[in-house]
Design a protein around this motif. Structure first.
Motif, short mmCIF file in Angstrom:
data_model
loop_
_atom_site.label_atom_id
_atom_site.label_comp_id
_atom_site.label_asym_id
_atom_site.label_seq_id
_atom_site.Cartn_x
_atom_site.Cartn_y
_atom_site.Cartn_z
N ASP A 1 4.30 9.62 -2.74
CA ASP A 1 4.23 11.02 -3.12
C ASP A 1 2.84 11.45 -3.56
OD1 ASP A 1 4.70 9.32 -5.35
OD2 ASP A 1 5.29 11.04 -6.55
N LYS A 2 1.99 10.51 -3.95
CA LYS A 2 0.63 10.83 -4.37
C LYS A 2 -0.39 10.71 -3.24
CE LYS A 2 1.13 9.37 -9.18
NZ LYS A 2 0.58 8.46 -10.21
N CYS A 3 -0.06 10.00 -2.19
CA CYS A 3 -1.01 9.71 -1.11
C CYS A 3 -1.35 10.97 -0.32
CB CYS A 3 -0.41 8.65 -0.17
SG CYS A 3 -1.50 8.20 1.20
N ILE A 4 -2.66 11.17 -0.07
CA ILE A 4 -3.11 12.30 0.74
C ILE A 4 -3.58 11.84 2.12
CG2 ILE A 4 -3.66 13.77 -1.23
CD1 ILE A 4 -6.63 12.95 -0.82
N SER A 5 -3.31 10.61 2.47
CA SER A 5 -3.59 10.06 3.81
C SER A 5 -5.08 10.06 4.14
CB SER A 5 -2.81 10.82 4.88
OG SER A 5 -1.43 10.77 4.61
N PRO B 1 -3.39 17.07 9.14
CA PRO B 1 -3.69 15.65 9.29
C PRO B 1 -2.40 14.81 9.27
CG PRO B 1 -4.39 16.44 7.14
CD PRO B 1 -3.88 17.63 7.90
N GLU B 2 -2.49 13.70 9.96
CA GLU B 2 -1.34 12.79 10.03
C GLU B 2 -1.03 12.20 8.67
OE1 GLU B 2 -0.15 9.08 12.83
OE2 GLU B 2 -2.13 9.01 11.91
N LYS B 3 0.22 12.22 8.28
CA LYS B 3 0.64 11.58 7.03
C LYS B 3 0.91 10.10 7.33
CE LYS B 3 1.61 13.21 3.55
NZ LYS B 3 0.81 13.25 2.32
N ILE B 4 0.46 9.28 6.42
CA ILE B 4 0.60 7.84 6.62
C ILE B 4 1.27 7.17 5.42
CG2 ILE B 4 -1.41 7.66 8.12
CD1 ILE B 4 -2.91 6.51 5.62
N VAL C 1 -10.98 -7.51 2.45
CA VAL C 1 -10.39 -8.55 3.29
C VAL C 1 -9.45 -7.99 4.37
CG1 VAL C 1 -10.59 -10.34 1.54
CG2 VAL C 1 -8.53 -8.94 1.61
N GLY C 2 -9.42 -6.68 4.52
CA GLY C 2 -8.59 -6.07 5.56
C GLY C 2 -7.11 -6.25 5.33
N ALA C 3 -6.70 -6.23 4.07
CA ALA C 3 -5.29 -6.45 3.76
C ALA C 3 -4.44 -5.18 3.90
CB ALA C 3 -5.15 -7.00 2.34
N LEU C 4 -5.09 -4.03 4.01
CA LEU C 4 -4.33 -2.78 4.08
C LEU C 4 -4.34 -2.22 5.50
CD1 LEU C 4 -5.50 -0.95 0.85
CD2 LEU C 4 -3.58 -2.50 1.15
N SER C 5 -3.22 -1.62 5.86
CA SER C 5 -3.11 -0.92 7.13
C SER C 5 -2.26 0.32 6.90
CB SER C 5 -2.49 -1.83 8.19
OG SER C 5 -1.19 -2.23 7.79
N ALA C 6 -2.17 1.14 7.93
CA ALA C 6 -1.40 2.38 7.80
C ALA C 6 -0.42 2.49 8.94
CB ALA C 6 -2.33 3.58 7.81
#
Length: 67
Positions: A41-45, A2-5, A55-60
């Protein structure tokens, strides 16, 4: 594989509700009264945090993967 983001917050939209941190299975996001913090380092995407933001404040953005 999977793509890392990298998760990015739009601070103009985010009101620090903590919804993203609450659903993150790896605790890669912490929300404090003073701001938002992301731990790559903790994110598994999985993008669960992005979908949970009311509110749609996050993006990748994709991370470049070295071989």
């Amino acid at each position: 594989m999977p793509e890392k983001i990298r998760v990015i917050v739009n601070e103009d939209r985010c009101y620090l509700c903590g919804g993203c941190a609450g659903v993150c299975p790896t605790l890669a996001i912490e929300v404090h009264s003073s701001g938002w913090e992301f731990f790559q380092d903790k994110c598994i995407s999985c993008r669960i945090c992005i979908n949970a933001c009311p509110v749609g404040a996050l993006s990748a953005e994709p991370l470049e993967v070295s071989e």
